[in-house]
Design an enzyme around this catalytic site. Structure first.
Site, PDB file in Angstrom:
ATOM      1  CB  SER A 139      -0.917  -0.060   1.221  1.00 34.88           C
ATOM      2  OG  SER A 139      -2.011   0.783   1.058  1.00 34.88           O
ATOM      3  NE  ARG A 208      -7.952   2.024  10.925  1.00 36.42           N
ATOM      4  CZ  ARG A 208      -6.904   1.730  10.173  1.00 36.42           C
ATOM      5  NH1 ARG A 208      -6.605   2.489   9.127  1.00 36.42           N
ATOM      6  NH2 ARG A 208      -6.138   0.709  10.452  1.00 36.42           N
ATOM      7  CG  ASP A 294      -6.137  -4.328  -3.307  1.00 32.35           C
ATOM      8  OD1 ASP A 294      -6.991  -3.435  -3.112  1.00 32.35           O
ATOM      9  OD2 ASP A 294      -4.932  -4.195  -3.029  1.00 32.35           O
ATOM     10  CG  HIS A 327      -5.581  -2.530   0.273  1.00 29.26           C
ATOM     11  ND1 HIS A 327      -4.607  -2.645  -0.702  1.00 29.26           N
ATOM     12  CD2 HIS A 327      -5.128  -1.597   1.141  1.00 29.26           C
ATOM     13  CE1 HIS A 327      -3.620  -1.813  -0.408  1.00 29.26           C
ATOM     14  NE2 HIS A 327      -3.897  -1.176   0.696  1.00 29.26           N
ATOM     15  CG  ASP A 328      -7.498  -5.806   5.481  1.00 27.91           C
ATOM     16  OD1 ASP A 328      -6.675  -4.892   5.689  1.00 27.91           O
ATOM     17  OD2 ASP A 328      -8.612  -5.874   6.017  1.00 27.91           O
TER      18      ASP A 328
END
Lengths: 357, 200
Positions: A139, A208, A294, A327-328
């Site tokens: 990232s 968040r 992702d 994306h994690d």
């Protein structure tokens, strides 16, 4: 593995915006042993909300860094530093401005990804390392790995940009802007001057929560939460996001959120020339990894980088790993990444005849 | 130890022997990178590969070979002219959609091209077709017509004719039956043909 965060203070750092920041603290951790030739150093760059604590108990990439792991600390000397603009020991908007003796807040100068890398370069120099075996990160950490390879090609043998891009798309900027607006809409934000009172916790938590949605995938959310209820009037997913949001407030500064997301958004590697032209005469080896699910950093963005590298006949390995985690995935898909990183680093070290100790 | 002893593929052994040490090599459809690993280890080549199947790419990278996951036909377009000394296409030509485009691409980005392909002119194919009247199925072409990856069928003579028409210069031609080299009537006796060639 035990490592505590150390801090080094540099006299000054010249920023892209023209301001010189002086002095500048840089918080970092190291794992493993630097060999006598100082040739086994690997810089691991953290993503947006990470910090210097990359490995060991609670480390953000603890499953990838350690003895016998992908970044094998029996072989390599791994370094991770909190980024410029951060709030975990490195100078950022929550630090004291020596001119006023108060926190910088929103008077902190605009920072960029290349400013972050320039500070890391000072740290690497400080550690006496003339050439890194590798720079790796996912990232925003991947942006820094790219920046390192382009800015200091002779000082980086290998770069591992993972789940990243050389410039944000409109969609990526849009999500960051929602986060920033959530913070600024919180009355407690007070134009960034909240350090002696209640911080904008609600705004930061909402920011968040949005972030966490973008890090997952439809499939992973369906598996993890589905439509399950936590209690009669609350879905599991709501409870999870709220929990993550409010946990985040304890460890992150809202102004850092604004500055760092801004640095990501304005980052554009091509502002100094076309992508292929930047990779001209670069001997750095690349391992680029993207993940099928992702959607925040889609694989086409990695492919743009890889295409440009191939057009200049650079040494690049690329794989689009199958994953449902969105994306994690770069933090979660350990087995596959471990195999890839281990093999890639081993061959890089072998070809450069890097000794173990 | 030669390549064939390691991997049991006779075309690898031949290709391994054709490549000069210390050169730049691209293997199209490189699978798990076995040939490239061998060339890296034994001939000190600068090895790159292209492979579509993700699991194979992962294994190749884990072995330290720089492999790009992508379709080989579109992958050819990105590389600059003369980027490699050798561009290898082993047992894949018959699976490509546009073989001539692929071969021309190989000659653009490489000084030399190496192709290895199963010879559809082999006597066993001819017999199978003649006597069964059906799409030939032999140890060399083991697939049923409906699930075969092979979409172009070519013979030794077909390739020679194409090379002549395109003015390519064939530097070496090696014909194999099993792990044995054959020289007599290759269009009839060769199971696998390996050509090393350049643009004229």
């Amino acid at each position: 593995m035990i490592s505590s965060t150390a801090t080094v203070t540099f006299d000054s750092l010249d920023l892209d915006c023209g301001v010189t920041l002086a002095p500048v603290d840089c918080a970092y951790e190291t794992y493993g042993t630097l060999n006598s030739e100082k040739s086994n150093g690997i810089l691991v760059a953290h993503a947006f909300s990470g910090d210097a604590h990359a490995a060991g108990d609670g480390g953000w990439w603890g499953n990838m860094i350690g003895p016998g792991k992908g970044f094998d600390t029996d072989q390599y000397f791994v370094i991770c530093a909190n980024v410029l603009g951060g709030c975990r020991g490195t100078t950022g908007p929550g630090s004291i401005n020596p001119a006023t003796n108060g926190p910088w807040g929103m008077t902190f100068p605009v920072i960029t990804i290349s400013d972050m890398v320039r500070l890391q370069k000072k740290l690497i120099d400080h550690l006496g390392i003339a050439r890194l075996l590798a720079v790796a990160g996912g990232s925003m950490g991947g942006m820094q790995a790219l920046e390192w390879a382009v800015s200091y090609p002779d000082q980086v043998l290998a770069a591992l940009p993972i789940a990243t891009t050389h410039r944000h798309s409109a969609q990526q900027i849009a999500f960051n802007e929602v986060g920033r607006q959530a913070i600024m809409a919180d009355p407690d934000w007070q134009g960034g001057n909240y350090y002696d009172r209640r911080p904008p916790a609600r705004g930061l938590a909402v920011a968040r929560m949005v972030g966490h949605i973008t890090y997952m995938s439809d499939e992973s959310m369906r598996e993890k939460f589905g439509r399950r209820l936590r209690n009669s009037d609350e879905f599991e997913v709501e409870s999870y996001l709220r929990y993550r949001g409010y946990k985040f407030v304890d460890r992150f500064d809202a102004n850092s959120y604004i500055y760092i997301t801004r640095a990501m958004d304005i980052y554009d590697l091509t502002q100094h020339g076309s992508l292929p032209s930047l990779f001209e005469n670069i001997d750095t080896r690349f391992l680029v990894i993207s993940f099928t699910s992702d959607w925040l950093y889609p694989s086409y963005q990695s492919l743009e980088i890889v295409s440009a590298l191939r057009s200049r006949n650079c040494d690049v390995a690329y794989v689009n790993l199958q994953s449902a985690y969105g994306h994690d995935a770069f933090l979660v898909e350990v087995k596959e990444q471990t195999e890839l990183v281990t093999g890639f680093l081993k061959s890089t070290a072998r070809e450069a005849s890097v000794g173990r100790k | 130890m030669g390549v064939s002893e390691i991997y049991g593929r006779s075309d690898y052994a031949i290709i391994g022997s054709l490549v000069e040490p210390g050169t730049r090599v691209l293997d199209l459809g490189c699978g798990e990178g076995l040939l490239l690993s061998w060339l890296k280890e034994n001939k000190r080549v600068n090895a790159r590969g292209v492979e579509l199947v993700g699991a194979s790419v992962q294994k190749a990278i884990a072995c330290g070979v720089s492999v790009y996951q992508g379709n080989l036909e579109s992958a050819l377009e990105d590389y600059p002219d003369r980027a490699f000394d050798y561009v290898i296409l082993s047992q894949t030509l018959q699976e490509t959609r546009h073989p001539l485009k692929v071969l021309e691409g190989m000659l653009r980005i490489g000084k030399h091209a190496v192709v290895a392909f199963p010879n559809f002119g082999h006597w066993s194919m001819r017999m199978a077709h003649l006597f069964t009247g059906r799409a030939p199925k032999t140890p060399l072409f083991p697939h049923d017509w409906y699930d075969s990856p092979n979409i172009h069928f070519l013979t030794v003579d077909d390739f020679e004719a194409l090379a002549h028409k395109q003015h390519w210069r064939i530097e070496r031609r090696i014909f194999l039956s099993g792990s044995r080299q054959v020289t007599m009537l290759p269009n009839l006796t060769a199971e696998v043909a390996v050509f090393l060639f350049t643009a004229s």
